[in-house]
Write a protein that holds these residues in place. Structure first.
Motif, PDB file in Angstrom:
ATOM      1  N   SER A   1       0.602 -22.745  22.959  1.00 39.41           N
ATOM      2  CA  SER A   1       1.885 -22.151  22.585  1.00 39.41           C
ATOM      3  C   SER A   1       2.114 -20.801  23.259  1.00 39.41           C
ATOM      4  CB  SER A   1       1.975 -21.991  21.067  1.00 39.41           C
ATOM      5  OG  SER A   1       1.085 -20.986  20.642  1.00 39.41           O
TER       6      SER A   1
ATOM      7  N   ARG B   1       2.225 -26.142  16.891  1.00 38.36           N
ATOM      8  CA  ARG B   1       2.531 -25.595  18.215  1.00 38.36           C
ATOM      9  C   ARG B   1       3.982 -25.119  18.284  1.00 38.36           C
ATOM     10  NH1 ARG B   1       1.594 -28.478  24.069  1.00 38.36           N
ATOM     11  NH2 ARG B   1       2.618 -26.862  25.276  1.00 38.36           N
TER      12      ARG B   1
ATOM     13  N   GLU C   1       5.130 -21.293  18.974  1.00 37.41           N
ATOM     14  CA  GLU C   1       5.989 -20.956  20.117  1.00 37.41           C
ATOM     15  C   GLU C   1       7.214 -20.179  19.662  1.00 37.41           C
ATOM     16  OE1 GLU C   1       6.925 -24.587  22.108  1.00 37.41           O
ATOM     17  OE2 GLU C   1       5.048 -24.588  23.259  1.00 37.41           O
TER      18      GLU C   1
END
Length: 131
Positions: free
Chosen positions: A122, A84, A88
């Motif tokens: 994300s 994640r 991101e």
């Protein structure tokens, strides 16, 4: 006593086309007057194509799910928690990032769903499933 009409007074069975011609001429004048009013140019600005030199291809990430439930993102091993964060970072760097997910034939379905949930969390908007 028989009444008969003289032979010179026979009725003519012809159509009088004079009123038809009058109506057609009136319609022709109406169309000639209204046609220029209907063909006004429209002021519109169309989008111009962007040259290929200015186009930047989106950032493509490839997430592979192995048989043992291991994840690799761009050929580097990654854990589910780290996935994640990496996604991101990629999304922040390029909002048009495309995540291509590739799972092995015998991979666990729950592992795939967990990876997709992390991708969705994300903020990645473009996810592609590959064979």
């Amino acid at each position: 006593m028989a009444f008969s009409a003289p032979a010179s007074r026979r009725e003519l069975a012809e159509i009088n086309i004079t009123p038809l011609v009058d109506v057609m001429l009136v319609l022709l004048v109406i169309f000639m007057v209204t046609a220029p009013l209907l063909s006004r140019p429209i002021d519109a600005q169309l989008p111009q194509p962007v040259p290929d030199a200015q186009r930047v291809p989106p950032n493509d990430l490839v997430l592979k799910l192995g048989l043992a439930g291991d994840y690799t993102l761009d050929d580097r091993p990654v854990s589910l928690a780290e996935l994640r964060v990496r996604l991101e970072d990629a999304r922040i760097a390029d909002p048009e990032t495309v995540l291509q997910v590739e799972a092995s034939a015998g991979a666990d379905y729950q592992q795939l769903v967990s990876a997709l949930a992390q991708a969705h969390a994300s903020g990645i908007g473009h996810i592609v499933m590959r064979d």
